[in-house]
Design a protein around this motif. Structure first.
Motif, mmCIF file in Angstrom:
data_model
loop_
_atom_site.group_PDB
_atom_site.id
_atom_site.type_symbol
_atom_site.label_atom_id
_atom_site.label_comp_id
_atom_site.label_asym_id
_atom_site.label_seq_id
_atom_site.Cartn_x
_atom_site.Cartn_y
_atom_site.Cartn_z
ATOM 1 N N ALA A 43 -150.078 -41.642 -22.352
ATOM 2 C CA ALA A 43 -150.890 -42.493 -21.976
ATOM 3 C C ALA A 43 -151.804 -42.233 -20.740
ATOM 4 N N GLY A 44 -151.679 -41.061 -20.055
ATOM 5 C CA GLY A 44 -152.531 -41.180 -19.020
ATOM 6 C C GLY A 44 -151.861 -41.017 -17.767
ATOM 7 N N ILE A 45 -150.470 -41.714 -17.876
ATOM 8 C CA ILE A 45 -149.694 -42.137 -16.914
ATOM 9 C C ILE A 45 -148.982 -40.480 -16.125
ATOM 10 N N THR A 46 -149.599 -40.544 -14.831
ATOM 11 C CA THR A 46 -148.615 -39.189 -13.985
ATOM 12 C C THR A 46 -147.866 -39.612 -13.582
ATOM 13 N N ILE A 47 -146.284 -39.235 -13.655
ATOM 14 C CA ILE A 47 -145.413 -39.285 -13.046
ATOM 15 C C ILE A 47 -145.012 -38.597 -12.021
ATOM 16 N N ILE A 48 -144.224 -39.130 -10.745
ATOM 17 C CA ILE A 48 -144.714 -37.961 -9.757
ATOM 18 C C ILE A 48 -142.755 -38.561 -9.030
ATOM 19 N N ALA A 49 -142.029 -37.286 -8.762
ATOM 20 C CA ALA A 49 -140.527 -37.814 -8.236
ATOM 21 C C ALA A 49 -140.446 -36.169 -7.723
ATOM 22 N N PRO A 50 -139.770 -36.974 -6.210
ATOM 23 C CA PRO A 50 -138.960 -35.434 -5.858
ATOM 24 C C PRO A 50 -138.469 -34.617 -6.065
ATOM 25 N N ALA A 51 -138.132 -33.824 -5.253
ATOM 26 C CA ALA A 51 -137.782 -32.448 -6.572
ATOM 27 C C ALA A 51 -136.429 -31.820 -5.840
ATOM 28 N N GLY A 52 -135.989 -32.706 -5.238
ATOM 29 C CA GLY A 52 -134.769 -32.659 -4.863
ATOM 30 C C GLY A 52 -134.335 -32.588 -3.525
ATOM 31 N N ASP A 53 -132.620 -33.075 -3.312
ATOM 32 C CA ASP A 53 -132.418 -32.904 -1.800
ATOM 33 C C ASP A 53 -131.514 -31.519 -1.139
ATOM 34 N N THR A 54 -131.324 -31.154 -2.549
ATOM 35 C CA THR A 54 -130.180 -30.009 -1.917
ATOM 36 C C THR A 54 -130.504 -28.401 -1.836
ATOM 37 N N ALA A 55 -131.932 -27.846 -1.819
ATOM 38 C CA ALA A 55 -131.547 -26.955 -1.734
ATOM 39 C C ALA A 55 -131.431 -26.248 -2.364
ATOM 40 N N GLY A 56 -131.414 -26.780 -3.762
ATOM 41 C CA GLY A 56 -131.581 -25.923 -4.824
ATOM 42 C C GLY A 56 -131.892 -26.202 -5.706
ATOM 43 N N PRO A 57 -131.732 -25.963 -7.268
ATOM 44 C CA PRO A 57 -132.949 -25.883 -8.378
ATOM 45 C C PRO A 57 -133.177 -27.400 -7.988
ATOM 46 N N VAL A 58 -134.856 -27.600 -7.972
ATOM 47 C CA VAL A 58 -135.162 -29.041 -8.560
ATOM 48 C C VAL A 58 -134.533 -29.932 -9.523
ATOM 49 N N THR A 59 -134.266 -31.185 -9.176
ATOM 50 C CA THR A 59 -133.315 -31.768 -9.738
ATOM 51 C C THR A 59 -134.079 -33.067 -10.579
ATOM 52 N N HIS A 60 -133.425 -33.210 -11.591
ATOM 53 C CA HIS A 60 -133.588 -34.457 -12.828
ATOM 54 C C HIS A 60 -134.041 -35.420 -11.621
ATOM 55 N N MET A 74 -138.163 -38.911 -23.453
ATOM 56 C CA MET A 74 -138.857 -38.965 -24.466
ATOM 57 C C MET A 74 -140.134 -40.304 -23.416
ATOM 58 N N GLU A 75 -139.627 -41.147 -22.902
ATOM 59 C CA GLU A 75 -140.245 -41.949 -22.149
ATOM 60 C C GLU A 75 -141.832 -41.108 -21.194
ATOM 61 N N THR A 76 -140.805 -39.981 -20.308
ATOM 62 C CA THR A 76 -142.232 -39.655 -19.882
ATOM 63 C C THR A 76 -143.333 -38.286 -20.734
ATOM 64 N N MET A 77 -143.096 -38.366 -22.186
ATOM 65 C CA MET A 77 -144.293 -37.700 -22.876
ATOM 66 C C MET A 77 -144.877 -39.018 -23.733
ATOM 67 N N ASP A 78 -144.248 -39.607 -23.515
ATOM 68 C CA ASP A 78 -145.331 -40.741 -24.174
ATOM 69 C C ASP A 78 -146.318 -42.007 -22.503
ATOM 70 N N ALA A 79 -145.225 -41.730 -21.288
ATOM 71 C CA ALA A 79 -146.253 -41.626 -19.843
ATOM 72 C C ALA A 79 -147.798 -40.894 -20.119
ATOM 73 N N HIS A 80 -147.443 -39.619 -20.525
ATOM 74 C CA HIS A 80 -147.995 -38.217 -19.861
ATOM 75 C C HIS A 80 -149.383 -38.202 -21.266
#
Length: 87
Positions: free
Chosen positions: A9-26, A1-7
């Motif tokens: 409000a015009g705030i961009t959230i950036i996160a690393p895709a992950g480090d497992t060479a698998g699917p994108v992580t949370h 829910m917080e990411t939707m609120d940030a979005h």
């Protein structure tokens, strides 16, 4: 829910895709988050990696870092930075 609120409000959230060479992580897998994958130049991998000295014929070139996820969930890529070892 917080990411939707940030979005909303015009705030961009950036996160690393992950480090497992698998699917994108949370949290990068969330719909309102930009997932960032890693690239590196060939010849810059640790000596234990199978590509430590591999070079394309035209010289060092960016390539996918071996630990980063790939695919439609990755929005952008950026050069990886080797962190100094802690003593």
């Amino acid at each position: 829910m917080e990411t939707m609120d940030a979005h909303a409000a015009g705030i961009t959230i950036i996160a690393p895709a992950g480090d497992t060479a698998g699917p994108v992580t949370h949290p990068a897998a969330l719909p309102d988050v930009l997932a960032i994958g890693a690239i590196a130049h060939t010849g810059t991998y640790p000596h234990t990696h199978p590509l430590p000295t591999a070079q394309p014929p035209w010289g060092p070139a960016p390539t996918r870092a071996p630990f980063t996820p790939t695919g439609p969930g990755v929005d952008l890529v950026a050069p990886r930075h080797r962190r100094p070892r802690r003593r």
